[in-house]
Design an enzyme around this catalytic site. Structure first.
Site, PDB file in Angstrom:
ATOM      1  N   LYS A   3     -35.602 -75.604 -52.882  1.00 14.90           N
ATOM      2  CA  LYS A   3     -35.501 -74.152 -53.108  1.00 14.90           C
ATOM      3  C   LYS A   3     -36.626 -73.391 -52.433  1.00 14.90           C
ATOM      4  O   LYS A   3     -36.463 -72.214 -52.087  1.00 14.90           O
ATOM      5  CB  LYS A   3     -35.428 -73.852 -54.601  1.00 14.90           C
ATOM      6  CG  LYS A   3     -36.695 -74.162 -55.398  1.00 14.90           C
ATOM      7  CD  LYS A   3     -37.665 -72.982 -55.463  1.00 14.90           C
ATOM      8  CE  LYS A   3     -39.014 -73.417 -56.007  1.00 14.90           C
ATOM      9  NZ  LYS A   3     -39.964 -72.283 -56.098  1.00 14.90           N
TER      10      LYS A   3
ATOM     11  N   SER B 299     -42.109 -64.413 -55.572  1.00 10.51           N
ATOM     12  CA  SER B 299     -42.100 -65.720 -54.917  1.00 10.51           C
ATOM     13  C   SER B 299     -42.862 -65.645 -53.599  1.00 10.51           C
ATOM     14  O   SER B 299     -42.546 -64.825 -52.732  1.00 10.51           O
ATOM     15  CB  SER B 299     -40.656 -66.168 -54.655  1.00 10.51           C
ATOM     16  OG  SER B 299     -40.611 -67.204 -53.698  1.00 10.51           O
TER      17      SER B 299
END
Length: 340
Positions: free
Chosen positions: A196, A259
């Site tokens: 991911k 992120s």
């Protein structure tokens, strides 16, 4: 007669050691301090002093008060009385740190997400390479450290092969705002977090290049198909990949500028090169290191991962337009195994 090992309970893991005083290690230390003693190890003396004296981590979580019960140290020997070790060291530094700790029977709970560039090993494979007879667990899922440290609701996968250790660690780490779910699929939990990171870069590129919401949804869904193929090739269970440590983590990191990987990708999409970004970034963007080795391992396994390949091209300096053109000109195919 064989010696029967004592069954592990949450009380057995009263004292937890945490390796890594970055944002994730500090947040996990805060969680673990809810039910017992915690010793947090880090390299930077100024951070250690700030945690012990002012109860903040000025470099990584400057706006969050750290529980006073956490003892920070830069001496690995201070972890000798801990009965389990949470390891939140960046993937590319994991081996060097693990080699410095004793080879004993205390469980290692691996909390870093990535693949070692030199060996191509996932974190659980790397730890097993160093400690072949030691209990290895993986804690992974959709988690931003700042939210965990602020005690916002969070759910994670805690994977370990040993049932009693898995159950005891779950009980020890579970608090009202942090809920672990059990799994025996260590590889599956490890794969999701590693892959991911790279796919989050891809979603960031979509945002930075203003390619639209349709494109982002396509990257998430087709990226998950790549994660699934890669994980199954390594022996992961499909149900693990559709859970918190796989799809859950993918959705989170592909949808938020919290992120680091997404933010890095967004800058790529806006035209900032890898080299330009590296000069300004003080924190680790794990997906940058993971992408080329993930592609290498996938090629070895004969697993097709076109989005991962595209990110490698972008990191190497190819333009978004040329990479996008190559992706969209690939031969038409069925979404899964169906023929066209």
């Amino acid at each position: 007669m064989p010696v029967l090992e004592e069954k592990k309970t949450a009380d057995h893991f009263h004292h937890i050691g945490v390796l890594g005083a970055g944002s994730w290690g500090t947040a996990l230390a805060a969680v673990a301090s809810y039910k017992g003693a915690v010793t947090l190890w880090g390299r930077k003396r100024e951070i250690i002093d700030a945690i012990n004296q002012r109860h903040i981590n000025p470099d990584y979580l400057p706006d969050i008060i750290i529980p006073r019960t956490i003892h920070a140290t830069d001496e690995l020997n201070d972890l000798s009385s801990a009965s389990a070790l949470l390891v939140a060291i960046p993937a590319q530094k994991m081996r060097s740190v693990l080699r410095q700790i004793p080879n004993d029977s205390r469980p290692l709970i691996l909390c870093a997400k990535g693949i070692e560039a030199e060996s191509g090993l996932l974190m659980s494979q790397l730890a097993a390479d160093i400690f072949p007879h030691r209990p290895i667990a993986v804690l992974s899922g959709p988690t931003f450290a700042s939210e965990v440290a602020r005690h916002l609701p969070t759910a994670v996968t805690l994977a370990a092969k040993e049932k009693d250790i898995r159950a005891a660690l779950m009980q020890r780490l579970a608090i009202p705002t942090f809920r672990p779910y059990a799994s025996s699929d260590v590889i599956g939990a490890d794969v999701g977090g590693a892959v991911k990171n790279v796919l989050a870069i891809a979603c960031g590129v979509v945002a930075g290049a203003k390619l639209g919401n349709n494109a982002r949804a396509a990257v998430i869904s087709r990226g998950f198909a790549e994660m699934n193929r890669f994980g199954i090739a390594l022996g992961a269970k499909e149900e693990t990949l559709t859970g918190l440590s796989g799809l859950g983590d993918l959705v989170l990191t592909c949808s938020s500028e919290l992120s680091r990987n997404f933010t890095f990708g967004k800058k790529l999409g806006e035209g900032y090169s890898y080299e330009e970004q590296q000069k300004k970034r003080a924190v680790t963007t794990e997906g940058v290191f993971t992408a080329p080795v993930l592609q290498r391992v996938a090629n070895k396994l004969k697993v097709e991962m076109p989005l991962v390949s595209a990110i490698c091209d972008l990191i190497e300096g190819k333009s978004v337009n040329s990479v996008l053109e190559r992706l969209l000109s690939r031969p038409l195919k069925g979404e899964y195994s169906i023929s066209v």
